[in-house]
Design a protein around this motif. Structure first.
Motif, PDB file in Angstrom:
ATOM      1  N   UNK A  66       0.854  -1.182   0.000  1.00 41.96           N
ATOM      2  CA  UNK A  66       0.000   0.000   0.000  1.00 41.96           C
ATOM      3  C   UNK A  66       0.896   1.239   0.000  1.00 41.96           C
ATOM      4  N   UNK A  67       0.827   2.078  -1.027  1.00 39.74           N
ATOM      5  CA  UNK A  67       1.606   3.323  -1.024  1.00 39.74           C
ATOM      6  C   UNK A  67       1.274   4.145   0.219  1.00 39.74           C
ATOM      7  N   UNK A  68       2.296   4.733   0.825  1.00 40.03           N
ATOM      8  CA  UNK A  68       2.057   5.472   2.065  1.00 40.03           C
ATOM      9  C   UNK A  68       2.720   6.840   2.038  1.00 40.03           C
ATOM     10  N   UNK A  69       1.953   7.831   2.481  1.00 38.06           N
ATOM     11  CA  UNK A  69       2.422   9.205   2.669  1.00 38.06           C
ATOM     12  C   UNK A  69       2.540   9.419   4.171  1.00 38.06           C
ATOM     13  N   UNK A  70       3.711   9.839   4.634  1.00 39.95           N
ATOM     14  CA  UNK A  70       3.938   9.984   6.075  1.00 39.95           C
ATOM     15  C   UNK A  70       4.321  11.420   6.421  1.00 39.95           C
ATOM     16  N   UNK A  71       3.619  11.976   7.420  1.00 40.59           N
ATOM     17  CA  UNK A  71       3.933  13.319   7.898  1.00 40.59           C
ATOM     18  C   UNK A  71       4.341  13.350   9.356  1.00 40.59           C
ATOM     19  N   UNK A  72       4.477  12.167   9.971  1.00 36.17           N
ATOM     20  CA  UNK A  72       4.925  12.106  11.363  1.00 36.17           C
ATOM     21  C   UNK A  72       6.415  12.422  11.431  1.00 36.17           C
ATOM     22  N   UNK A  73       6.808  13.256  12.379  1.00 35.74           N
ATOM     23  CA  UNK A  73       8.221  13.585  12.561  1.00 35.74           C
ATOM     24  C   UNK A  73       8.741  12.940  13.845  1.00 35.74           C
ATOM     25  N   UNK A  74      10.056  13.009  14.037  1.00 36.59           N
ATOM     26  CA  UNK A  74      10.654  12.495  15.261  1.00 36.59           C
ATOM     27  C   UNK A  74      11.090  11.046  15.196  1.00 36.59           C
ATOM     28  N   UNK A  75      11.047  10.425  14.007  1.00 33.96           N
ATOM     29  CA  UNK A  75      11.447   9.015  13.859  1.00 33.96           C
ATOM     30  C   UNK A  75      12.480   8.844  12.743  1.00 33.96           C
ATOM     31  N   UNK A  76      12.985   9.943  12.193  1.00 33.25           N
ATOM     32  CA  UNK A  76      13.720   9.933  10.929  1.00 33.25           C
ATOM     33  C   UNK A  76      15.010   9.114  10.987  1.00 33.25           C
ATOM     34  N   UNK A  77      15.487   8.791  12.198  1.00 35.83           N
ATOM     35  CA  UNK A  77      16.704   7.976  12.304  1.00 35.83           C
ATOM     36  C   UNK A  77      16.497   6.569  11.746  1.00 35.83           C
TER      37      UNK A  77
END
Length: 234
Positions: A66-77
């Motif tokens: 499923x293609x996913x668009x993510x806007x949550x921050x704070x996990x980029x590591x």
């Protein structure tokens, strides 16, 4: 288009409202990790949850194609793990720390400005101020870090700091949390003789919601890892 909303808080509700205006259907919404069976009814997922659950949600979507668009921050590591998942599963993923169209153009202006000022960097202090609502968990904001990255990539400063007493040769980031502020970012380049100040202010969450939906429309039939730069052609 059938959209799954993962993270049904204020942002999720704004996405739902605007998606319906654009004639999309909501296949399901949840504040928990998505059920693979329900995901199968979706053309794309939009994820605005929490830093501690974002990677798990992304992983489930990619593994279920499923293609996913993510806007949550704070996990980029963990972004490198997402890249591995996409490659392994021929998946589709788009991440942005900020889906505002104006902010993404703001990033480009900041990158260009810091590049032009780079030869004179010894004369300029750089400060990034970000102000958000009290519910925002990560500090500094992901958007502030992206703005800082442009300055660092152009070799104006060595790193960034939150400590105003240790700002020599560094970008000072000031983070504030105030009730009912969707998002304000101010970048200042200051010398003893002049100041250059740029500001972006989001008036409400709808500006992020419509950007995320435009991104979802764009990636629906694509494969790979993308950002808003590709969506907007900048």
């Amino acid at each position: 288009m059938n959209i799954a909303i993962i993270g049904y808080g204020k942002m999720g509700k704004s996405i739902e409202k605007i998606a319906k205006v654009r004639n999309h259907k909501i296949s399901f919404f949840s504040n928990k990790s998505p059920c693979p069976i329900l995901l199968k009814k979706s053309d794309v997922a939009i994820e605005f949850s929490r830093p501690d659950s974002a990677f798990k949600n992304i992983k489930i979507c990619i593994e279920n194609h499923i293609p996913i668009v993510c806007g949550t921050t704070g996990w980029i590591e963990k972004l490198h793990l997402v890249k591995d998942l996409c490659e392994k599963n021929n998946g589709t993923f788009l991440y942005s720390s900020n889906f505002s169209i104006g902010m993404n153009i703001f990033h480009e202006i900041n990158h260009k400005l810091s590049k032009l000022l780079s030869p004179y960097s010894i004369n300029y202090e750089v400060k990034i101020e970000e102000i958000h609502h009290k519910e925002k968990l990560d500090k500094p904001s992901g958007t502030a870090l992206v703005l800082a990255k442009s300055v660092l990539n152009n070799q104006m400063k060595k790193t960034w700091t939150l400590d105003p007493n240790k700002k020599k040769d560094k970008i000072l980031i000031v983070s504030k949390r105030i009730e009912n502020i969707p998002g304000i970012h101010i970048v200042t380049y200051q010398s003893k003789m002049e100041s250059i100040e740029m500001q972006h202010k989001a008036h409400n969450r709808d500006v992020f919601a419509i950007g995320a939906i435009i991104a979802a429309e764009w990636i629906k039939d694509k494969k790979g890892i993308f950002s808003m730069k590709e969506v907007l052609g900048i």
